[in-house]
Scaffold this active site. Structure first.
Site, PDB file in Angstrom:
ATOM      1  N   ARG A   1       6.341  -0.551  -4.035  1.00 38.91           N
ATOM      2  CA  ARG A   1       5.922  -1.185  -2.784  1.00 38.91           C
ATOM      3  C   ARG A   1       5.016  -2.390  -3.041  1.00 38.91           C
ATOM      4  NH1 ARG A   1       6.560   2.234   1.699  1.00 38.91           N
ATOM      5  NH2 ARG A   1       4.792   1.321   2.775  1.00 38.91           N
TER       6      ARG A   1
ATOM      7  N   LYS B   1       6.812  -4.606  -1.591  1.00 38.20           N
ATOM      8  CA  LYS B   1       8.182  -4.264  -1.197  1.00 38.20           C
ATOM      9  C   LYS B   1       8.333  -4.238   0.315  1.00 38.20           C
ATOM     10  CE  LYS B   1      12.435  -2.988  -1.707  1.00 38.20           C
ATOM     11  NZ  LYS B   1      13.368  -4.095  -1.969  1.00 38.20           N
TER      12      LYS B   1
ATOM     13  N   LYS C   1      15.260 -15.820  -4.763  1.00 37.33           N
ATOM     14  CA  LYS C   1      15.256 -14.858  -5.871  1.00 37.33           C
ATOM     15  C   LYS C   1      14.547 -15.465  -7.078  1.00 37.33           C
ATOM     16  CE  LYS C   1      16.360 -11.326  -4.402  1.00 37.33           C
ATOM     17  NZ  LYS C   1      16.363 -11.585  -3.070  1.00 37.33           N
TER      18      LYS C   1
ATOM     19  N   HIS D   1      19.767 -37.162   2.328  1.00 34.04           N
ATOM     20  CA  HIS D   1      18.724 -37.479   3.301  1.00 34.04           C
ATOM     21  C   HIS D   1      17.335 -37.212   2.745  1.00 34.04           C
ATOM     22  CE1 HIS D   1      21.910 -38.090   6.192  1.00 34.04           C
ATOM     23  NE2 HIS D   1      22.416 -36.925   5.823  1.00 34.04           N
TER      24      HIS D   1
ATOM     25  N   GLU E   1      19.093 -18.050  -0.633  1.00 33.24           N
ATOM     26  CA  GLU E   1      18.826 -16.745  -1.243  1.00 33.24           C
ATOM     27  C   GLU E   1      18.665 -16.882  -2.766  1.00 33.24           C
ATOM     28  OE1 GLU E   1      17.821 -14.024  -0.349  1.00 33.24           O
ATOM     29  OE2 GLU E   1      18.434 -12.551  -1.838  1.00 33.24           O
TER      30      GLU E   1
ATOM     31  N   GLU F   1      10.647 -15.849  -6.496  1.00 35.19           N
ATOM     32  CA  GLU F   1       9.852 -14.623  -6.479  1.00 35.19           C
ATOM     33  C   GLU F   1       9.862 -13.907  -7.819  1.00 35.19           C
ATOM     34  OE1 GLU F   1      11.183 -11.758  -3.593  1.00 35.19           O
ATOM     35  OE2 GLU F   1      13.283 -12.143  -4.000  1.00 35.19           O
TER      36      GLU F   1
ATOM     37  N   TRP G   1      -2.666  -2.928  -1.789  1.00 34.23           N
ATOM     38  CA  TRP G   1      -2.280  -4.336  -1.842  1.00 34.23           C
ATOM     39  C   TRP G   1      -3.341  -5.057  -1.026  1.00 34.23           C
ATOM     40  CZ3 TRP G   1      -0.536  -8.383   1.322  1.00 34.23           C
ATOM     41  CH2 TRP G   1       0.157  -9.411   0.659  1.00 34.23           C
TER      42      TRP G   1
ATOM     43  N   CYS H   1       0.835  -1.201   0.000  1.00 35.13           N
ATOM     44  CA  CYS H   1       0.000   0.000   0.000  1.00 35.13           C
ATOM     45  C   CYS H   1       0.877   1.262   0.000  1.00 35.13           C
ATOM     46  CB  CYS H   1      -0.950   0.080   1.181  1.00 35.13           C
ATOM     47  SG  CYS H   1      -2.220  -1.182   1.179  1.00 35.13           S
TER      48      CYS H   1
ATOM     49  N   ASN I   1      -3.528   2.317   4.912  1.00 36.90           N
ATOM     50  CA  ASN I   1      -2.556   1.227   4.818  1.00 36.90           C
ATOM     51  C   ASN I   1      -2.590   0.512   6.156  1.00 36.90           C
ATOM     52  OD1 ASN I   1      -0.331  -0.445   4.560  1.00 36.90           O
ATOM     53  ND2 ASN I   1       1.172   1.203   4.733  1.00 36.90           N
ATOM     54  N   GLY I   2      -2.669  -0.827   6.135  1.00 37.34           N
ATOM     55  CA  GLY I   2      -2.691  -1.581   7.389  1.00 37.34           C
ATOM     56  C   GLY I   2      -3.944  -2.435   7.483  1.00 37.34           C
TER      57      GLY I   2
END
Ligand code: F6R
Length: 620
Positions: A27, A615, A493, A512, A489, A496, A75, A2, A101-102
């Site tokens: 964002r 973001k 990457k 294993h 990481e 996403e 969002w 947002c 936002n929230g």
């Protein structure tokens, strides 16, 4: 997550608000909207999808010229990403417009209360209830200069959860008000004009002068009276003023097709900036900004590193370095789990919270839990003036500059470097390493920006490899020791950005279970430690490459210059400069960033704004 923009001043507010929303796009959002106030009337436009959809609607709607306005990129949390659920939300009488936002956690009983008065809701959002409550509260108050601010305070006192709210009222042609609890909001102060933004990117093209808003505060922006900040009870609060040290150019793409590529390319500079001023002439660490006394640092007997996503991977790397250099036990935990586990914390525990944005709600809540338990909290953060550093005992800024692409790259590398600084500083203060040992590591740190630059010079074969992997269904990443967090990481990457199934494994875990998924042609990326790494970790990883290859894997090997042991078993070798074991992740991560970016680009995806992601994740 947002984006919020507000404007009061002489300019055309719609243009300013749209520009702000464009700068906040990174964002993450799935709908957008604006409201402007002119001639005692509010006009709104809102649309699901990208800003281009909203702009198309605006071109047809022909909103009146106005000098006061608010805007939002949403969002979705409560209610799908539809036109109806997009913000702003307007009260039933059309007099109040609100963006938020929230998450308002008690919106269900509040909604029932409002519905009982005969109001019909037009959306499924938690936000709409605020518009109705505000209009009713405003109506009940006597006329006065801060009537809208008082209404906002009264409504805010009733809300539970996290919120930044910005509202305009049709009867208040010179005022917007905003309220904040647990969600970010900054005020930009220009020459006779004022801005509100989820972060400074919203107004950086207009002013670099900003005011920090604290927890549970309301700001009223009035065209002539300026910004007035109070707490929710109406007591005046003096806001902290600061100057933003980013400029607008830093947030532009600078000729790169994607912000992510620009940010990958900026990494040598970003790493150098993280080190700047912190490595002393005689090879000692200078961390003046760490506001913990030497005694407090000596008293630490345990460290927790807490973070989310990519920042969590930086935390995993911190463990290797900090334990090795200081011999203090380090635990690393995802922030969303930390406080539910009831970790054992006390005054002699240092909790390191790593967050690029400084606004990640899970990390913020972990921080508050740590402080409640009397632990010392040190933030490693990039965004100046954000909530996490403000609420911490000490902060180490990474100085990476604005990171706009949703996927973190320079944010990550600089977090890792900041963790090295923390580890070495602790070793220095506690006297567990000789000065010349520290000076030698400081020299190694000084060499990192060049090493990263050299990796970047050799990325064309990696891009070519990325293009050849664009149709893969699954890609696995293996690493041992510090190569393991790098593998995690690399996999994150890829997931996403390219929406390809990817997993990172500790190479020793392969036998294993995970080895069963390897099939003919499965790409496996292996991060190979230096042959100089102790206890023959190198040899074990070379064996792991052979094991996966024997089962049909296509092996992609990241190995340091001169390591020829890998050659017989590698289908592709990506070379990185020789770097000391603990610092190697700063160079081995870079090709994985480039690889993920290239695969996503080849698949025709939006590299900077992957689907479903935001973001800064400002809800739990
Ligand atoms: C992945 C990514 C996220 C963030 C995570 C924490 O590329 O960017 O996993 O690392 O959401 O964000 P910050 O560091 O802002 O707390």
């Amino acid at each position: 997550m947002c984006g919020i923009v507000g404007y009061v001043g002489p300019q055309d507010s719609l243009g300013v608000v749209l520009e702000g929303l464009r700068r906040l796009e990174y964002r993450g959002y799935d709908s957008a909207g604006v409201a402007v106030l002119a001639d005692g009337q509010l006009s709104t436009a809102k649309k699901a999808g990208k800003l281009a959809n909203l702009e198309k609607q605006l071109a047809e709607a022909d909103l009146p010229a106005a000098t006061i306005g608010i805007g939002h990129t949403r969002w979705a949390t409560h209610g799908g990403p539809t036109d109806r659920n997009a913000h702003p939300h307007v009260s039933a009488d059309g007099r109040v417009a609100v963006v938020h936002n929230g998450i308002i956690e008690n919106f269900v009983p509040l909604r029932a209360e409002v519905e009982a008065t005969g109001v019909e809701f037009t959306s499924e959002t938690d936000t709409e209830v605020v518009a109705h409550l505000l209009t009713a509260t405003y109506r009940a108050l006597p006329a006065g200069p801060d009537r809208l601010a008082e209404a906002m305070r009264a409504v805010s006192r009733r809300l539970e959860g996290a919120f930044t709210l910005v509202a305009t009222h049709a009867d208040e042609p010179d005022t917007i008000v905003a309220s904040r609890r647990n969600s970010p909001l900054v005020v930009g102060v220009g020459d006779g004009e004022y801005f509100l933004g989820s972060d400074v990117a919203a107004f950086i093209g207009h002013t670099r002068n900003a005011l920090e808003l604290g927890q549970d505060q309301v700001v009223e922006i009035d065209r002539t009276r300026g910004a007035t900040v109070t707490d929710f009870s109406g007591n005046r609060v003096e806001p902290t003023a600061y100057t933003v040290d980013w400029d607008a150019a830093a947030a532009e793409k600078g000729g790169y097709p994607w912000f992510m590529l620009k940010e990958i390319a900026e990494q040598p500079r970003a790493v150098a900036d993280t080190l700047l001023g912190r490595l002393g002439e005689s090879g000692e660490l200078v961390l003046d900004e760490v506001r913990l006394s030497d005694q407090e640092l000596r008293d630490i007997d345990k460290i927790f590193v807490v973070a989310c996503g990519t920042a969590f991977h930086a935390g995993l790397l911190a463990k290797y370095a900090i334990e090795h250099w200081t011999r203090i036990p380090v635990e690393v935990e995802v922030a969303s789990e930390f406080r539910y586990r009831d970790p054992v914390l006390d005054r002699s525990t240092l909790v390191v919270v790593i967050s690029q944005s400084g606004e990640t709600m899970d990390s913020l809540m972990a921080l508050r839990h740590a402080r409640d338990q009397k632990a010392r909290v040190l933030a490693i953060c990039n965004a100046n003036g954000s909530t996490i550093p403000r609420e911490s005992d000490a902060v180490l800024y990474t100085h990476a500059g604005p990171e706009v692409a949703v996927a973190s790259t320079k944010g990550f590398l600089t977090q890792v470097v900041a963790c090295y600084l923390v580890g070495l500083f602790l070793a220095q203060v506690r006297g567990v390493k000789y000065a010349d040992e520290i000076a030698a590591i400081v020299d190694d740190l000084r060499a990192l920006p060049d090493a990263v630059a050299r990796v970047l010079e050799q990325m064309e074969p990696v891009r070519e490899l990325g293009r050849s992997l664009a149709d893969a269904n699954t890609i696995l990443f293996l690493g041992r020791h510090v190569g393991f967090p790098v593998a995690l990481e690399g996999a994150l990457k890829l997931k996403e950005l390219a929406y390809i199934h990817a997993e990172g494994f500790a190479a020793g875990e392969l036998k294993h279970g995970p080895i069963a998924v390897i099939d003919q042609g499965t790409p496996v990326v292996v991060i190979v430690p230096s042959p100089r790494t102790r206890e023959s970790v190198h040899g074990k990883v070379v064996s792991n490459i052979q094991e996966v290859r024997a089962r049909g894997a296509r092996t992609i090997v990241i190995a340091e210059d001169g390591d020829d042991d890998v050659l017989p078993f590698a289908d592709h070798v990506i070379r990185v400069p020789r770097t000391p074991t603990l610092l190697a992740p700063v160079v081995t991560t870079v090709p994985l960033q480039v690889l993920a970016c290239e695969i996503a680009d080849t698949r025709g995806l939006d590299v900077d704004q992957p689907r479903n992601l935001a973001k800064s994740v400002t809800v739990e």
